[in-house]
Design a protein around this motif. Structure first.
Motif, PDB file in Angstrom:
ATOM      1  N   THR A 125       0.782  -1.573  -0.232  1.00  0.00           N
ATOM      2  CA  THR A 125      -0.124   0.323   0.373  1.00  0.00           C
ATOM      3  C   THR A 125       0.955   1.706   0.052  1.00  0.00           C
ATOM      4  O   THR A 125       0.675   1.826  -0.972  1.00  0.00           O
ATOM      5  CB  THR A 125      -1.153   0.374   1.140  1.00  0.00           C
ATOM      6  OG1 THR A 125      -1.489  -1.053   1.150  1.00  0.00           O
ATOM      7  CG2 THR A 125      -1.472   0.869   1.048  1.00  0.00           C
ATOM      8  N   ALA A 131      -4.356   1.194  -4.630  1.00  0.00           N
ATOM      9  CA  ALA A 131      -4.882   2.584  -4.026  1.00  0.00           C
ATOM     10  C   ALA A 131      -6.098   1.581  -4.160  1.00  0.00           C
ATOM     11  O   ALA A 131      -7.225   3.087  -3.618  1.00  0.00           O
ATOM     12  CB  ALA A 131      -4.113   2.932  -5.522  1.00  0.00           C
ATOM     13  N   SER A 132      -6.687   0.783  -4.505  1.00  0.00           N
ATOM     14  CA  SER A 132      -8.434   0.199  -4.208  1.00  0.00           C
ATOM     15  C   SER A 132      -7.818  -1.042  -4.159  1.00  0.00           C
ATOM     16  O   SER A 132      -7.244  -1.557  -4.798  1.00  0.00           O
ATOM     17  CB  SER A 132      -8.666   0.988  -5.394  1.00  0.00           C
ATOM     18  OG  SER A 132     -10.355   0.306  -5.488  1.00  0.00           O
ATOM     19  N   GLN A 148     -14.616  -2.654   0.605  1.00  0.00           N
ATOM     20  CA  GLN A 148     -14.299  -2.100  -0.667  1.00  0.00           C
ATOM     21  C   GLN A 148     -13.108  -0.699  -0.150  1.00  0.00           C
ATOM     22  O   GLN A 148     -13.263   0.201   0.257  1.00  0.00           O
ATOM     23  CB  GLN A 148     -14.696  -0.967  -0.907  1.00  0.00           C
ATOM     24  CG  GLN A 148     -13.902  -0.475  -2.822  1.00  0.00           C
ATOM     25  CD  GLN A 148     -13.465  -1.806  -3.756  1.00  0.00           C
ATOM     26  OE1 GLN A 148     -13.937  -3.117  -3.858  1.00  0.00           O
ATOM     27  NE2 GLN A 148     -12.125  -1.464  -4.302  1.00  0.00           N
ATOM     28  N   TRP A 149     -12.050  -0.854   0.456  1.00  0.00           N
ATOM     29  CA  TRP A 149     -10.639   0.648   0.358  1.00  0.00           C
ATOM     30  C   TRP A 149     -10.271   1.076  -0.713  1.00  0.00           C
ATOM     31  O   TRP A 149      -9.623   1.168  -1.519  1.00  0.00           O
ATOM     32  CB  TRP A 149     -10.314  -0.356   0.805  1.00  0.00           C
ATOM     33  CG  TRP A 149      -9.799  -1.528   2.427  1.00  0.00           C
ATOM     34  CD1 TRP A 149     -11.187  -2.329   2.766  1.00  0.00           C
ATOM     35  CD2 TRP A 149      -9.644  -0.587   3.654  1.00  0.00           C
ATOM     36  NE1 TRP A 149     -11.454  -2.315   4.236  1.00  0.00           N
ATOM     37  CE2 TRP A 149      -9.837  -1.912   4.773  1.00  0.00           C
ATOM     38  CE3 TRP A 149      -8.613   0.005   4.176  1.00  0.00           C
ATOM     39  CZ2 TRP A 149      -9.660  -1.833   6.286  1.00  0.00           C
ATOM     40  CZ3 TRP A 149      -8.521  -0.608   5.642  1.00  0.00           C
ATOM     41  CH2 TRP A 149      -8.632  -0.785   7.143  1.00  0.00           C
ATOM     42  N   THR A 150     -10.449   2.883  -0.142  1.00  0.00           N
ATOM     43  CA  THR A 150      -9.692   3.576  -1.691  1.00  0.00           C
ATOM     44  C   THR A 150      -8.277   4.015  -0.830  1.00  0.00           C
ATOM     45  O   THR A 150      -9.077   5.115   0.492  1.00  0.00           O
ATOM     46  CB  THR A 150     -10.554   4.314  -2.434  1.00  0.00           C
ATOM     47  OG1 THR A 150     -11.504   3.595  -2.267  1.00  0.00           O
ATOM     48  CG2 THR A 150     -10.039   5.245  -2.928  1.00  0.00           C
ATOM     49  N   ASN A 151      -6.990   3.998  -0.742  1.00  0.00           N
ATOM     50  CA  ASN A 151      -6.325   4.313  -0.355  1.00  0.00           C
ATOM     51  C   ASN A 151      -5.617   5.427  -1.391  1.00  0.00           C
ATOM     52  O   ASN A 151      -5.290   5.248  -1.829  1.00  0.00           O
ATOM     53  CB  ASN A 151      -5.052   2.856   0.277  1.00  0.00           C
ATOM     54  CG  ASN A 151      -5.515   1.967   0.862  1.00  0.00           C
ATOM     55  OD1 ASN A 151      -6.534   2.030   1.760  1.00  0.00           O
ATOM     56  ND2 ASN A 151      -5.474   1.036  -0.082  1.00  0.00           N
ATOM     57  N   THR A 152      -5.133   6.587   0.373  1.00  0.00           N
ATOM     58  CA  THR A 152      -4.651   7.663  -0.788  1.00  0.00           C
ATOM     59  C   THR A 152      -3.208   7.441   0.553  1.00  0.00           C
ATOM     60  O   THR A 152      -3.667   8.381   1.843  1.00  0.00           O
ATOM     61  CB  THR A 152      -5.341   9.309  -0.363  1.00  0.00           C
ATOM     62  OG1 THR A 152      -6.547   8.643  -1.184  1.00  0.00           O
ATOM     63  CG2 THR A 152      -5.029  10.435  -1.159  1.00  0.00           C
ATOM     64  N   SER A 166      -7.974   6.077   4.571  1.00  0.00           N
ATOM     65  CA  SER A 166      -8.080   5.030   3.791  1.00  0.00           C
ATOM     66  C   SER A 166      -9.521   5.407   4.207  1.00  0.00           C
ATOM     67  O   SER A 166     -10.212   5.314   5.190  1.00  0.00           O
ATOM     68  CB  SER A 166      -7.831   3.755   4.407  1.00  0.00           C
ATOM     69  OG  SER A 166      -7.133   3.296   4.757  1.00  0.00           O
ATOM     70  N   ARG A 167     -10.445   5.364   2.544  1.00  0.00           N
ATOM     71  CA  ARG A 167     -12.088   5.597   2.857  1.00  0.00           C
ATOM     72  C   ARG A 167     -12.304   4.080   2.475  1.00  0.00           C
ATOM     73  O   ARG A 167     -11.618   3.679   1.947  1.00  0.00           O
ATOM     74  CB  ARG A 167     -12.190   6.361   1.854  1.00  0.00           C
ATOM     75  CG  ARG A 167     -11.948   7.931   1.867  1.00  0.00           C
ATOM     76  CD  ARG A 167     -11.816   8.561   0.786  1.00  0.00           C
ATOM     77  NE  ARG A 167     -13.727   8.126   0.063  1.00  0.00           N
ATOM     78  CZ  ARG A 167     -14.778   9.335   0.643  1.00  0.00           C
ATOM     79  NH1 ARG A 167     -13.789  11.054   1.267  1.00  0.00           N
ATOM     80  NH2 ARG A 167     -15.656   9.524   0.275  1.00  0.00           N
TER      81      ARG A 167
END
Length: 450
Positions: A125, A131-132, A148-152, A166-167
């Motif tokens: 990550t 990223a997703s 579902q993870w969306t990582n910035t 993480s959203r």
């Protein structure tokens, strides 16, 4: 005259037509009826909702539904939680003050996942390659949920990661079911379109999964194979061999590769097989999987190729033999064989066979062996030449040995060989002249044996 009190209530309109006066009681009754109908419809919809969702409608959090947002958390490169949104509290059941400073894997990762795997995921990550992603997570009460993870990644001025935002969104069950069905359909299509036989047996040796190629080769149906063992499907010797390999693979805990012969609808066929244990995430052995490829055609083609290659080699050997033992008619009854290079036992035999066949074929009375190109004459070579001369003499031909250098003459003298069957001359030219003189003196040609 003035109208009485019970006169018609209709009054003329401006345009001369009459209209009804408003009746407040009648309007009220109509509104009540309309509200009753709407109330009945709402109750019917409420019953439909309860039947569909299995719970009373008043437990549905309309505000939460309308204002729902993805859960947001922040964690450090070491995996420690540094922020936890209210939506995360609602999704996972943990309060913010309970999780801050604790490792991510203690809060949302299922217990069965190895710590090494979690740390590897963190490192991937941080490189930006994840990223997703979709992940199975756990709530405070131990419930597994699909998210579902969306990582910035947040980086400092030098580009070094210092935090990950993480959203996280809950994947709906309908979507999960659709994904699962798609995966199952794809897996079944993959198995059934494979040119190789693919199967899985349980630890008792019973077939629990087979693909279409398996059925085609055996000419059987799923019902005839599933739940059965090799002993019920194959001859005893074949079944015993298959079971021995299964046992070896399960005992070793490693893949096993081998070739085997299996009876099929097309007769006995050769197969290349790979077998390996199938394990659960806990490490428990569930059974054994086999991937078997029919290599009969390939082996047959390889055998044909080797046979053709052997034919080519033999043809080349014949061509080299002719080049290494050239036999040339000089004149009627006289043959010459110039020899070049080393002479070993195999070549000495070829010289003998070629010369004798030529003497008979050409009715020759004289054969010239020129060894100008033979640099080394040892005991083996000398004995071979003497043997050739003696065999030719039996056919009535005289052998002339030409091209003898001083070194070769010394070698022949030192060997003390009986050379009375050979006429030795120093050059090929002198040998040809000698043969011509024999012809003029009336040497008799050799007759073909009957």
């Amino acid at each position: 005259m003035p109208s009485s009190s019970n006169s018609n209530p209709r009054e003329p309109s401006i345009d001369g037509e009459c209209m009804d006066k408003a009746d407040p009681e009648q309007d009220t009754r109509a509104q009540l009826a309309r509200l009753h109908a709407e109330n009945t419809a709402l109750k019917a919809r409420l019953r439909e909702y309860e039947e569909h969702f299995g719970e009373p409608a008043d437990t549905f959090d309309t505000k939460a539904f309308l204002t729902s947002r993805p859960a947001e958390i922040q964690w450090s490169p070491e995996g420690l939680l540094i922020d936890w949104s209210p939506e995360a509290e609602q999704l996972f059941g943990w309060k913010r003050e309970e999780v801050l400073g604790r490792p991510l894997w203690e809060i949302v990762i299922p217990p069965g996942v190895a710590l090494e795997q979690v740390r590897l995921g963190i490192q991937v990550t941080l490189t930006g390659q994840l990223a997703s992603a979709r992940s199975s997570n756990t709530t405070r009460d131990g419930q597994l949920i699909e998210c579902q993870w969306t990582n910035t990644i947040a980086r400092d001025e030098q580009g070094v990661p210092h935090a990950v935002l993480s959203r996280i969104e809950l994947v709906e069950q309908d979507e999960l079911d659709a994904t699962l069905r798609h995966s199952q359909t794809f897996l079944i299509a993959l198995l059934n379109n494979s040119p190789s036989v693919i199967f899985v047996k349980d630890t008792r040796g019973r077939y629990v999964m087979i693909n279409q190629r398996f059925l085609d080769i055996l000419g059987a149906t799923h019902e005839e194979i599933l739940g059965r063992t090799d002993s019920e499907l194959f001859p005893p010797d074949v079944a015993a061999a298959l079971q021995n390999v299964d046992t070896a693979a399960l005992t070793a805990g490693e893949p096993v590769q081998y070739e085997e012969v299996i009876p099929t609808t097309e007769g006995l066929r050769d197969f290349f097989t790979l077998k390996f244990p199938v394990r659960a995430p806990s490490g428990k052995t569930l059974g054994i999987c086999g991937i078997t490829t029919d290599v009969s055609d390939r082996k047959r083609a390889e055998a044909d190729r080797l046979a053709l290659q052997e034919q080519i080699i033999e043809a080349q050997r014949d061509a080299l033999r002719e080049l290494s033992t050239p036999l040339m008619p000089i004149i009627d009854g006289v043959l010459a064989m110039p020899l070049v290079g080393a002479i070993d036992g195999i070549r000495a035999k070829e010289i003998l066979e070629t010369l004798l066949a030529g003497i008979v074929r050409e009715h020759a009375h004289t054969a010239i062996l020129d060894i100008t190109g033979v640099k080394i004459v040892d005991t083996q070579v000398a004995n071979a030449l003497v043997g050739v001369a003696r065999a030719a003499r039996l056919l009535g031909a005289k052998v002339l040995l030409t091209g003898i250098s001083p070194a070769v003459a010394q070698t022949l003298a030192a060997l003390s060989l009986d050379l009375h069957d050979l006429v030795t001359l120093n050059t090929l030219q002198s040998g040809i002249a000698y043969a011509l003189r024999l012809k003029r003196e009336g040497a008799s040609p050799v007759r073909r044996p009957r």
